[in-house]
Design an enzyme around this catalytic site. Structure first.
Site, short mmCIF file in Angstrom:
data_model
loop_
_atom_site.label_atom_id
_atom_site.label_comp_id
_atom_site.label_asym_id
_atom_site.label_seq_id
_atom_site.Cartn_x
_atom_site.Cartn_y
_atom_site.Cartn_z
N ASP A 119 0.95 -1.25 0.00
CA ASP A 119 0.05 0.05 -0.12
C ASP A 119 0.94 1.20 -0.04
O ASP A 119 2.01 1.20 0.36
CB ASP A 119 -0.91 -0.01 1.26
CG ASP A 119 -0.18 0.15 2.54
OD1 ASP A 119 0.70 -0.78 2.62
OD2 ASP A 119 -0.69 0.90 3.60
N GLU A 184 -0.06 -1.05 5.90
CA GLU A 184 0.98 -0.41 6.54
C GLU A 184 1.09 1.18 6.96
O GLU A 184 1.20 1.92 7.77
CB GLU A 184 2.48 -0.84 5.88
CG GLU A 184 3.58 -0.56 7.06
CD GLU A 184 4.19 0.87 6.73
OE1 GLU A 184 4.97 1.44 7.63
OE2 GLU A 184 3.80 1.48 6.02
#
Length: 492
Positions: A119, A184
């Protein structure tokens, strides 16, 4: 004499095989460099911004792309359900899947697990990017794109390293597992529960866990052996029941903003020293060995100042700057919610204001103790103001620091691998930021953790014009391949 000669020949052949292995793998990596860049281009094109709820489907798409790549490489791959997330509105949405993969199951070999995330942070062209953030653009050997350095290229480099070994030798020197998430950048929601759930199954046979979600300090390669934690606080002051006109009510009420500014001023002095009792006293003392290592670390103060655009830093020496960046706590004030911040003028007295500040954690600080220290101190300072307003303190993030032993064999192996690929001894560095997953993985699984970065010092993580140098990407892939070989030589 015959036995001695045989032994020498045997050793020579072993060394030759050892050297030949990495040389052939490196050649394979060089010959496929163009393909690696194109794959990074495909990955960057996926707008996997985990902070934007409207793009959660893109994050899930990125997880599936990652899983497919690992399957195409021949791995034993799973897309795991990580549960749901409850939003402040009460809406419940599914979390992105988590990818696990396994290559090799030879009980005689060590098993390493590579952690990564796919991400990214938000990015818009109009935010000041020189190129389209989701169209990987190469300029002078620099690959610009959101997520290029954080963390898509490092994840891909780990995939390419294993792929190269399998292409050249049909097997790996160690067993390799992957543990890749998609949340994250927003705090790894759901990850702690998954690590706990998998600690005896997926992580059970793992010897070492590798994190490559960090960067070098300079143009010189590095190994990272520590990160700071973070305690993030909200300080809310409430007064009147609604916002007031400063001309009508100014001078007759005790303003929440005035109280709040006074409290913020009591947190830190002009030299950056935290004024909260107990904070500085908890810090592990600087050792002579550590100080010497900082002195030997490659770091240019002038370049550092030029990079961030300031004329003067808080301290004048390299040791002081690195110490306060890595191993001392710092307090930063981030903003005030409820204050008027738009362009123009507005003569308002806000009825409610919320300050946001954080304290970076270092050994031997404990977030729970820091929470009590901050709360007690601010309440005592607020009491001295004798204000009729109300104060509420809350800690919304409490991430612990992480510190490893750079003399551990897994770090020695990393330094040998860097020497083989780059031909020089790496710097031993710490990160000023927080990477909570390292501490989580260490505490829950009980495994040894190493951070092995390939990103450049000027990659611009989370900023405009984020990039990954082509050199770092390709040579970093060779480094990861060499590291797997070095780990295979460690005694278990």
């Amino acid at each position: 004499m015959g036995k001695v000669a045989f032994f020498l020949v045997f050793v020579f052949l072993c060394l030759e095989i050892h050297s030949f292995s990495i040389e052939e793998v490196s050649k394979h990596i060089d010959s496929h460099a163009g393909e690696y860049v194109e794959m990074l281009r495909e990955w960057v094109a996926v707008e996997s911004d985990s902070s934007d709820l409207s793009k959660r489907d893109k994050v899930e798409e990125m997880m599936k792309i990652t899983a497919k790549k690992l399957r195409d490489m021949g791995g034993d791959v799973e897309l795991l359900d990580t549960g749901v997330q409850t939003l402040p509105s009460g809406q419940i949405i599914p979390l992105p899947s988590l990818v696990t993969a396994k290559f090799g199951s030879d009980a005689s070999k060590p098993t390493v697990c590579v952690y990564g995330h796919v991400d990214v942070q938000p990015a818009l062209k109009e935010d000041g990017w020189s190129t389209d953030p989701y169209n990987l653009t190469e300029i002078d050997g620099k690959l610009y794109g959101r997520g290029a350095s954080d963390n898509k290229a490092p994840v891909l480099a780990w995939l390419h390293a294993v792929e190269a070994y399998l292409a050249v030798h049909k097997e790996l020197p160690v067993n390799v597992k992957y543990f890749i998430e998609g949340m994250e950048e927003v705090g790894s929601t759901g990850l702690d529960e998954m690590v706990e759930k998998l600690k005896d199954s997926f992580f059970g046979d793992v010897d070492y866990i590798i994190v490559s979600d960090c960067g070098w300090l300079s143009t010189k390669p590095a190994v990272t052996y520590g990160t700071r934690g973070n305690c993030y606080f909200l300080a809310e002051v409430k007064g009147p029941k609604l916002d007031l006109h400063s001309g009508v009510y100014g001078g007759t009420v005790i303003e929440p903003m005035t109280d709040l500014i006074g409290l913020l001023d009591a947190l830190i002095d002009a030299r950056g020293r935290i004024l909260i009792p107990g904070i500085n006293e908890a810090v592990a003392p600087l050792t002579e060995e550590e100080k010497k290592m900082y002195e030997e670390t490659e770091f240019d103060l002038e370049k550092y100042k030029n990079k961030i655009g300031v004329e003067r830093l808080m301290y004048d020496t390299k040791v002081d700057i690195l110490s306060h960046r890595w191993r001392y706590p710092t307090l930063s004030i981030h903003g005030i919610e409820g204050a008027f911040s738009a362009s123009g003028t507005k003569t308002v007295i806000p009825a409610r204001v919320v300050a946001k500040f954080s304290i970076r954690q270092v050994p031997n600080m404990d977030p729970k103790i820091v929470e009590t220290q901050v709360t007690d101190y601010l309440n005592s300072m607020f009491a001295l103001r004798n204000s009729p307003n109300t104060l509420k303190i809350s800690m919304v993030i409490g991430a612990k620091p992480w510190l490893a032993d750079f003399k551990d064999p897994i770090y020695v192996a990393a330094e040998r691998a860097i020497q083989r690929v780059f031909g020089l001894k790496p710097d031993r560095i710490r990160e000023g930021g927080s990477i909570p997953v390292a501490r989580t993985l260490q505490d829950v699984t009980g495994k040894k953790i190493i951070m092995l970065p390939i990103g450049g010092y000027d990659d611009g993580l989370h900023s405009q014009n984020e990039k990954m140098n082509r050199y770092n990407y390709i040579e970093g892939t060779k480094l990861f391949a060499a590291y797997l070989q070095e780990v295979s030589q460690l005694k278990r």
